[in-house]
Design an enzyme around this catalytic site. Structure first.
Site, PDB file in Angstrom:
ATOM      1  N   ASP A  94      68.577  54.723  -3.580  1.00 32.44           N
ATOM      2  CA  ASP A  94      69.904  54.121  -3.445  1.00 32.44           C
ATOM      3  C   ASP A  94      70.038  52.756  -4.127  1.00 32.44           C
ATOM      4  OD1 ASP A  94      70.243  56.294  -1.789  1.00 32.44           O
ATOM      5  OD2 ASP A  94      71.092  55.142  -0.134  1.00 32.44           O
ATOM      6  N   HIS A 239      64.987  52.700  -2.232  1.00 39.37           N
ATOM      7  CA  HIS A 239      65.976  51.896  -2.957  1.00 39.37           C
ATOM      8  C   HIS A 239      65.397  51.387  -4.278  1.00 39.37           C
ATOM      9  CE1 HIS A 239      67.356  51.851   1.215  1.00 39.37           C
ATOM     10  NE2 HIS A 239      68.555  51.578   0.756  1.00 39.37           N
TER      11      HIS A 239
END
Length: 269
Positions: A94, A239
């Site tokens: 992400d 992430h």
């Protein structure tokens, strides 16, 4: 050509639903691929034409779901796609693209031959278009992670959420040629109204089932410990954007080979 590119080359969605969603959200006709006549096969996006597999049956149009997808089994049920192998697991990443950490992670994934789903923020694609194109150029898939990553999205009015979805969808598609079919809410914040807006956009809501909380930068050992608890059927969260992701990169470098050695098969969403 990498084995992963061959694996992911057939990804795509039905153009009718996407075009209808664009109209519902007020998008202009050039923001999404043109509609396709009923019964015909939609044209491939630029990302998928890099390495195409033989033609296969059209994938069913996703249906609206009332809960975010947390596992591969739930994804199969919601999307209508074929079941994954029993040892399958998915990696999602992400908050990118990021000019430093995304390329590093891409090189790691290429070396290990692991596909991933990159959940991109629209205003992060803006200014980092070349990095976004690297992701699809390597055969990975993309998800819509809003335009500006607002917190508490589930509590915001529909005009705000629809704008966040529409702007990100348009920017991602115009930059990469790939049209996301999945949406991830920042922080996993959902509500019945947000789920309706996502369905109206022709997207499926995606969550996760293994969260190492790497965004907190708790230290490489903590991230590794949580990721090593992963089991078949889970969707992993990591992430590449949002700041310094050196801990995430170090943890992925150590954990991904171990998970593969256990017999887990990373699959694309």
């Amino acid at each position: 050509m990498s084995r992963r590119r061959l694996l992911l080359g057939a990804a795509g969605v039905t153009g009718v639903a996407l075009a209808a969603a664009a109209v519902a959200l007020g998008s202009s006709p050039d923001e999404v691929p043109p509609p396709v006549a009923a019964g015909s096969t939609p044209p491939p996006s630029p990302a998928t034409t890099r390495s195409r597999e033989p033609e296969s049956a059209p994938v069913p149009v996703p249906v609206a779901v009332h809960q975010p997808i947390k596992t591969l089994g739930e994804y199969v049920k919601a999307s209508g796609k074929p079941a994954f192998p029993s040892d399958a697991i998915a990696l999602t990443i992400d908050d990118g693209p990021h000019p430093v950490w995304t390329p590093k992670i891409l090189k790691l994934l290429d070396r290990l031959q692991i596909p991933a789903l990159f959940c991109m923020i629209g205003n992060q694609v803006l200014g980092h278009e070349d990095v976004a194109k690297l992701v699809t150029g390597d055969g990975h898939q993309l998800a819509n992670h809003t335009w500006s990553h607002p917190l508490h999205l589930g509590g915001k009015p529909s005009n705000v959420t629809q704008n966040e979805i529409r702007k990100a969808q348009s920017k991602i598609h115009k930059t990469t040629g790939q049209t996301p079919t999945l949406f991830r809410s920042p922080g996993g914040d959902w509500s019945p109204r947000l789920l309706k807006d996502i369905a109206k956009a022709g997207l499926l809501p995606l969550d996760w089932s293994n969260d190492p909380r790497d965004w907190e930068r708790p230290g490489v050992p903590a991230i590794k410990q949580r990721m090593l608890s992963a089991r078949p059927g889970q969707i992993l969260l990591c992430h590449d954007g949002g700041g310094d992701r050196s801990q995430t990169y170090a943890a992925l470098s150590a954990v991904l080979p171990v998970l593969k050695a256990r017999g887990l098969q990373f699959v694309a969403l």
